[in-house]
Write a protein that holds these residues in place. Structure first.
Motif, PDB file in Angstrom:
ATOM      1  N   PHE A   4       0.826  -1.207   0.000  1.00  0.00           N
ATOM      2  CA  PHE A   4       0.000   0.000   0.000  1.00  0.00           C
ATOM      3  C   PHE A   4       0.859   1.256   0.000  1.00  0.00           C
ATOM      4  O   PHE A   4       0.554   2.239  -0.664  1.00  0.00           O
ATOM      5  CB  PHE A   4      -0.932   0.015   1.204  1.00  0.00           C
ATOM      6  N   PHE A   5       1.947   1.238   0.767  1.00  0.00           N
ATOM      7  CA  PHE A   5       2.855   2.379   0.765  1.00  0.00           C
ATOM      8  C   PHE A   5       3.492   2.574  -0.602  1.00  0.00           C
ATOM      9  O   PHE A   5       3.644   3.700  -1.079  1.00  0.00           O
ATOM     10  CB  PHE A   5       3.941   2.209   1.825  1.00  0.00           C
ATOM     11  N   ASP A   9       3.056   5.849  -2.997  1.00  0.00           N
ATOM     12  CA  ASP A   9       4.240   6.543  -3.522  1.00  0.00           C
ATOM     13  C   ASP A   9       4.171   6.655  -5.041  1.00  0.00           C
ATOM     14  O   ASP A   9       4.507   7.694  -5.604  1.00  0.00           O
ATOM     15  CB  ASP A   9       5.519   5.806  -3.119  1.00  0.00           C
ATOM     16  N   ALA A  10       3.752   5.598  -5.708  1.00  0.00           N
ATOM     17  CA  ALA A  10       3.652   5.627  -7.164  1.00  0.00           C
ATOM     18  C   ALA A  10       2.593   6.633  -7.611  1.00  0.00           C
ATOM     19  O   ALA A  10       2.805   7.371  -8.573  1.00  0.00           O
ATOM     20  CB  ALA A  10       3.309   4.232  -7.690  1.00  0.00           C
ATOM     21  N   ILE A  11       1.472   6.689  -6.919  1.00  0.00           N
ATOM     22  CA  ILE A  11       0.410   7.626  -7.286  1.00  0.00           C
ATOM     23  C   ILE A  11       0.873   9.060  -7.085  1.00  0.00           C
ATOM     24  O   ILE A  11       0.647   9.926  -7.937  1.00  0.00           O
ATOM     25  CB  ILE A  11      -0.866   7.333  -6.467  1.00  0.00           C
ATOM     26  N   ILE A  12       1.551   9.328  -5.963  1.00  0.00           N
ATOM     27  CA  ILE A  12       2.037  10.690  -5.699  1.00  0.00           C
ATOM     28  C   ILE A  12       3.055  11.103  -6.747  1.00  0.00           C
ATOM     29  O   ILE A  12       3.028  12.226  -7.257  1.00  0.00           O
ATOM     30  CB  ILE A  12       2.622  10.756  -4.272  1.00  0.00           C
ATOM     31  N   THR A  13       3.956  10.190  -7.097  1.00  0.00           N
ATOM     32  CA  THR A  13       4.969  10.503  -8.104  1.00  0.00           C
ATOM     33  C   THR A  13       4.329  10.749  -9.458  1.00  0.00           C
ATOM     34  O   THR A  13       4.695  11.699 -10.171  1.00  0.00           O
ATOM     35  CB  THR A  13       5.977   9.348  -8.202  1.00  0.00           C
ATOM     36  N   LEU A  14       3.366   9.926  -9.829  1.00  0.00           N
ATOM     37  CA  LEU A  14       2.681  10.100 -11.108  1.00  0.00           C
ATOM     38  C   LEU A  14       1.954  11.439 -11.166  1.00  0.00           C
ATOM     39  O   LEU A  14       2.020  12.130 -12.175  1.00  0.00           O
ATOM     40  CB  LEU A  14       1.669   8.964 -11.288  1.00  0.00           C
TER      41      LEU A  14
END
Length: 35
Positions: A4-5, A9-14
């Motif tokens: 989940f973390f 992180d991937a969503i925030i970076t995207l």
């Protein structure tokens, strides 16, 4: 839990990459509002 973390992180970076590309790579008819 680590997955989940990693996903958040991937969503925030995207989202940050999309915002940077929105302002850097524009064309004439593109709306000025950022996503």
């Amino acid at each position: 839990i680590d997955a989940f973390f990693d996903l958040t992180d991937a969503i925030i970076t995207l989202r940050s990459l999309i915002r940077q590309a929105w302002t850097l790579y524009r064309w004439d008819n593109r709306p000025t509002r950022r996503p």
